[in-house]
Scaffold this motif. Structure first.
Motif, PDB file in Angstrom:
ATOM      1  N   GLN A 171       1.921  -8.708  -1.115  1.00  0.00           N
ATOM      2  CA  GLN A 171       0.667  -8.904  -0.394  1.00  0.00           C
ATOM      3  C   GLN A 171       0.153  -7.526  -0.001  1.00  0.00           C
ATOM      4  O   GLN A 171       0.890  -6.547  -0.036  1.00  0.00           O
ATOM      5  N   LYS A 172      -1.098  -7.466   0.436  1.00  0.00           N
ATOM      6  CA  LYS A 172      -1.677  -6.180   0.828  1.00  0.00           C
ATOM      7  C   LYS A 172      -1.826  -6.027   2.336  1.00  0.00           C
ATOM      8  O   LYS A 172      -2.487  -5.109   2.807  1.00  0.00           O
ATOM      9  N   THR A 173      -1.205  -6.926   3.062  1.00  0.00           N
ATOM     10  CA  THR A 173      -1.174  -6.834   4.525  1.00  0.00           C
ATOM     11  C   THR A 173       0.226  -7.216   4.989  1.00  0.00           C
ATOM     12  O   THR A 173       0.907  -8.010   4.333  1.00  0.00           O
ATOM     13  N   PRO A 174       0.671  -6.661   6.121  1.00  0.00           N
ATOM     14  CA  PRO A 174       2.007  -7.018   6.617  1.00  0.00           C
ATOM     15  C   PRO A 174       2.024  -8.433   7.188  1.00  0.00           C
ATOM     16  O   PRO A 174       0.971  -9.029   7.429  1.00  0.00           O
ATOM     17  N   ALA A 202       5.913  -0.684  -0.186  1.00  0.00           N
ATOM     18  CA  ALA A 202       5.787   0.762  -0.334  1.00  0.00           C
ATOM     19  C   ALA A 202       6.053   1.509   0.971  1.00  0.00           C
ATOM     20  O   ALA A 202       5.924   2.728   1.016  1.00  0.00           O
ATOM     21  N   THR A 203       6.434   0.809   2.011  1.00  0.00           N
ATOM     22  CA  THR A 203       6.681   1.444   3.299  1.00  0.00           C
ATOM     23  C   THR A 203       7.785   2.497   3.213  1.00  0.00           C
ATOM     24  O   THR A 203       8.707   2.369   2.405  1.00  0.00           O
ATOM     25  N   ARG A 204       7.689   3.498   4.056  1.00  0.00           N
ATOM     26  CA  ARG A 204       8.753   4.504   4.143  1.00  0.00           C
ATOM     27  C   ARG A 204       9.714   4.168   5.273  1.00  0.00           C
ATOM     28  O   ARG A 204      10.624   4.934   5.564  1.00  0.00           O
ATOM     29  N   ARG A 205       9.490   3.010   5.938  1.00  0.00           N
ATOM     30  CA  ARG A 205      10.351   2.562   7.045  1.00  0.00           C
ATOM     31  C   ARG A 205      10.796   1.114   6.830  1.00  0.00           C
ATOM     32  O   ARG A 205      10.606   0.272   7.694  1.00  0.00           O
ATOM     33  N   GLY A 264       1.939   1.183   7.575  1.00  0.00           N
ATOM     34  CA  GLY A 264       0.517   1.363   7.284  1.00  0.00           C
ATOM     35  C   GLY A 264       0.216   1.763   5.849  1.00  0.00           C
ATOM     36  O   GLY A 264      -0.949   1.937   5.488  1.00  0.00           O
ATOM     37  N   THR A 265       1.226   1.898   5.009  1.00  0.00           N
ATOM     38  CA  THR A 265       1.023   2.304   3.613  1.00  0.00           C
ATOM     39  C   THR A 265       0.114   1.328   2.868  1.00  0.00           C
ATOM     40  O   THR A 265      -0.594   1.726   1.944  1.00  0.00           O
ATOM     41  N   HIS A 266       0.100   0.072   3.282  1.00  0.00           N
ATOM     42  CA  HIS A 266      -0.739  -0.928   2.603  1.00  0.00           C
ATOM     43  C   HIS A 266      -2.225  -0.571   2.656  1.00  0.00           C
ATOM     44  O   HIS A 266      -3.012  -1.053   1.857  1.00  0.00           O
ATOM     45  N   LYS A 267      -2.610   0.294   3.594  1.00  0.00           N
ATOM     46  CA  LYS A 267      -4.016   0.705   3.719  1.00  0.00           C
ATOM     47  C   LYS A 267      -4.406   1.779   2.710  1.00  0.00           C
ATOM     48  O   LYS A 267      -5.590   2.078   2.551  1.00  0.00           O
ATOM     49  N   GLN A 326      -4.047   3.493  -3.212  1.00  0.00           N
ATOM     50  CA  GLN A 326      -3.149   3.084  -4.295  1.00  0.00           C
ATOM     51  C   GLN A 326      -2.754   1.616  -4.150  1.00  0.00           C
ATOM     52  O   GLN A 326      -2.797   0.859  -5.120  1.00  0.00           O
ATOM     53  N   VAL A 327      -2.379   1.194  -2.939  1.00  0.00           N
ATOM     54  CA  VAL A 327      -1.973  -0.201  -2.722  1.00  0.00           C
ATOM     55  C   VAL A 327      -3.187  -1.116  -2.798  1.00  0.00           C
ATOM     56  O   VAL A 327      -3.128  -2.181  -3.432  1.00  0.00           O
ATOM     57  N   GLN A 328      -4.296  -0.729  -2.199  1.00  0.00           N
ATOM     58  CA  GLN A 328      -5.474  -1.589  -2.184  1.00  0.00           C
ATOM     59  C   GLN A 328      -6.048  -1.815  -3.584  1.00  0.00           C
ATOM     60  O   GLN A 328      -6.611  -2.867  -3.860  1.00  0.00           O
ATOM     61  N   LYS A 329      -5.875  -0.845  -4.484  1.00  0.00           N
ATOM     62  CA  LYS A 329      -6.360  -0.999  -5.852  1.00  0.00           C
ATOM     63  C   LYS A 329      -5.381  -1.760  -6.748  1.00  0.00           C
ATOM     64  O   LYS A 329      -5.754  -2.239  -7.810  1.00  0.00           O
ATOM     65  N   ALA A 330      -4.142  -1.855  -6.322  1.00  0.00           N
ATOM     66  CA  ALA A 330      -3.113  -2.528  -7.121  1.00  0.00           C
ATOM     67  C   ALA A 330      -3.322  -4.039  -7.135  1.00  0.00           C
ATOM     68  O   ALA A 330      -3.821  -4.614  -6.170  1.00  0.00           O
ATOM     69  N   GLU A 331      -2.922  -4.653  -8.227  1.00  0.00           N
ATOM     70  CA  GLU A 331      -2.954  -6.110  -8.334  1.00  0.00           C
ATOM     71  C   GLU A 331      -1.735  -6.668  -7.610  1.00  0.00           C
ATOM     72  O   GLU A 331      -0.640  -6.109  -7.716  1.00  0.00           O
ATOM     73  N   VAL A 332      -1.910  -7.776  -6.881  1.00  0.00           N
ATOM     74  CA  VAL A 332      -0.768  -8.449  -6.279  1.00  0.00           C
ATOM     75  C   VAL A 332       0.138  -8.914  -7.419  1.00  0.00           C
ATOM     76  O   VAL A 332      -0.346  -9.470  -8.411  1.00  0.00           O
TER      77      VAL A 332
END
Length: 122
Positions: A38-41, A97-100, A106-109, A112-118
């Motif tokens: 998903q593109k949101t937590p 893609a989180t580093r934690r 917040g990496t989902h923002k 790169q993530v927003q342009k990616a296909e789910v």
């Protein structure tokens, strides 16, 4: 203990490491890349003392937790097992893609993530 993303191609038999080629199809040497689930937590309450298994591969239908999809899809990835230290509401990452991990950073923002296909890797 195996770490996230490691593979297993041998077992110990009578104190000696023995290669097991048949395990290679279930545990590939090069693990698959995680996919964007998903593109949101997902915000939820973790319960103190309870152990959780966070989906690393992004393929689980039970996001953000593991349902075993990594095994049946032969990704070579393993879930991240963690124990909640206190009862509290947290945001768990679903873009993978989180580093934690398993927490959202917040990496989902990112573009790169927003342009990616789910369902596709980054």
């Amino acid at each position: 203990m195996r770490s996230v993303g490691t593979s297993l191609h041998a077992v110990v038999m009578r104190g000696v490491w023995v290669s097991v080629p048949s395990l290679a199809r279930w545990f590939p040497k090069d693990p698959a890349k995680p996919v964007v689930a998903q593109k949101t937590p997902i915000r939820l309450e973790l319960v103190a003392g309870k152990t959780y298994r966070w989906c690393v591969c992004g393929r689980s239908k039970n996001q953000p937790f593991c349902d075993g999809s990594h095994f049946f899809q032969r990704t070579g990835l393993s879930p991240l097992k963690f124990k909640a230290e206190e009862t509290r509401t947290v945001a768990l990452c679903t873009c993978k893609a989180t580093r934690r991990p398993p927490y959202c950073d917040g990496t989902h923002k990112s573009e790169q993530v927003q342009k990616a296909e789910v369902g596709s890797p980054l």
